[in-house]
Design an enzyme around this catalytic site. Structure first.
Site, PDB file in Angstrom:
ATOM      1  N   SER A  24      32.072  68.467  91.971  1.00  8.19           N
ATOM      2  CA  SER A  24      33.517  68.538  92.147  1.00  8.19           C
ATOM      3  C   SER A  24      33.995  69.944  91.851  1.00  8.19           C
ATOM      4  O   SER A  24      33.361  70.685  91.085  1.00  8.19           O
ATOM      5  CB  SER A  24      34.220  67.551  91.196  1.00  8.19           C
ATOM      6  OG  SER A  24      35.624  67.739  91.197  1.00  8.19           O
TER       7      SER A  24
ATOM      8  N   TYR B 276      34.514  64.003  82.695  1.00  4.20           N
ATOM      9  CA  TYR B 276      34.406  64.148  84.149  1.00  4.20           C
ATOM     10  C   TYR B 276      33.993  65.567  84.538  1.00  4.20           C
ATOM     11  O   TYR B 276      32.975  65.780  85.215  1.00  4.20           O
ATOM     12  CB  TYR B 276      35.722  63.768  84.832  1.00  4.20           C
ATOM     13  CG  TYR B 276      35.622  63.761  86.334  1.00  4.20           C
ATOM     14  CD1 TYR B 276      35.100  62.658  87.007  1.00  4.20           C
ATOM     15  CD2 TYR B 276      36.012  64.865  87.086  1.00  4.20           C
ATOM     16  CE1 TYR B 276      34.971  62.655  88.388  1.00  4.20           C
ATOM     17  CE2 TYR B 276      35.893  64.872  88.469  1.00  4.20           C
ATOM     18  CZ  TYR B 276      35.380  63.763  89.114  1.00  4.20           C
ATOM     19  OH  TYR B 276      35.247  63.762  90.487  1.00  4.20           O
TER      20      TYR B 276
END
Length: 266
Positions: free
Chosen positions: A140, A154
């Protein structure tokens, strides 16, 4: 020659389903795994009819430490070997670290980190032996910028995937195995619906910040074919990634702190 096989985790929707269609369109058979068997079976049927390749639907929960072996056993039972691996399964876990349970955080790490490493470790030797392999780790943009409040692990896991992919890329330059970390930004998928942040992100971000799952998957496929170790999707995200590298860390962290609350459910 028999068709190659691509295994895609988290294939029931979004980027994972888009990857399944991309690989099938390039002549791969596909093995699809996620928890929702009904969706997998529907996608498998679509792929068989649309692309004329084989598609296997394998229900497994990668939060379970035995989930990886369930997937690999199902593929072995079909007499198949994995030629391409897309580690896409993932989700967000809202809340600050102290206000979320360790049970939830441990399951998160199992899906986002441990299962990725285990799957890769188990399929890589066969790829090296056959002198062909493609590994895409869906990371990401969050892994390339400072961490934000909430969703505490995350960005950390996504940063790990970037470094992991870079090392694997270097280790396998002479082996015919291509390894890429795909770093999308905001993507039109079910991700924000599942973690409860759809309202925040929809209200806070302009349309030009979003890419479709098909665009993201196509970029990931092309990056793996070209053996690029890191692929950031979309011009705005590329600019953000570069900016995060060149400005002082404290400035970048302040920017993240200012923007993060607008679209993250802390």
């Amino acid at each position: 020659m028999a068709r190659r096989l691509a295994l895609i985790t988290g294939a029931s929707a979004g980027i994972g389903a888009a990857f399944a269609r991309i690989y099938a369109s390039h002549g791969y058979d596909v093995a699809l795994t996620a928890r929702r068997l009904d969706r997998l079976e529907a996608l498998a049927a679509e792929i068989r009819m649309r692309f004329g390749v084989e598609a296997y639907a394998i229900s497994a929960d990668l939060a379970d430490p035995g989930g990886v072996d369930v997937v690999l056993a199902a593929i072995a039972a079909e007499g198949r070997e994995i030629d391409a691996l897309v580690n896409n399964a993932g989700y967000g876990l809202p809340g600050t670290y102290d206000q979320t349970s360790w049970t939830d955080q441990s399951a998160f790490l199992q899906v986002m980190l441990t299962s990725v490493c285990a799957l890769t470790h188990k399929v890589l030797p066969g790829m090296v032996e056959r002198r062909f392999g493609r590994i895409v780790n869906v990371a990401s943009l969050a892994g390339l910028v400072p961490g934000a409040a909430g969703h505490t692990l995350y960005a950390a896991t996504k940063s790990f995937l970037v470094k992991f992919s870079q090392s694997l890329h270097l280790e396998n330059l002479a082996n015919g195995v291509h390894v890429s970390a795909l770093c999308p930004g905001f993507t039109l998928s079910e991700f924000h619906d599942v973690n409860g942040t759809r309202a925040q992100v929809s209200q806070s971000l302009p349309a030009w910040m979003w890419l479709g799952a098909d665009e993201v998957a196509a970029a990931g496929y092309e990056a793996a074919e070209a053996n690029r170790p890191v692929c950031v999707t979309g011009a705005p995200n590329k600019a953000i990634a570069v900016l995060a590298k060149i400005i002082p860390d404290e400035w970048a962290l302040a920017l993240i702190a200012n923007q993060g609350g607008k679209f993250r459910k802390v």
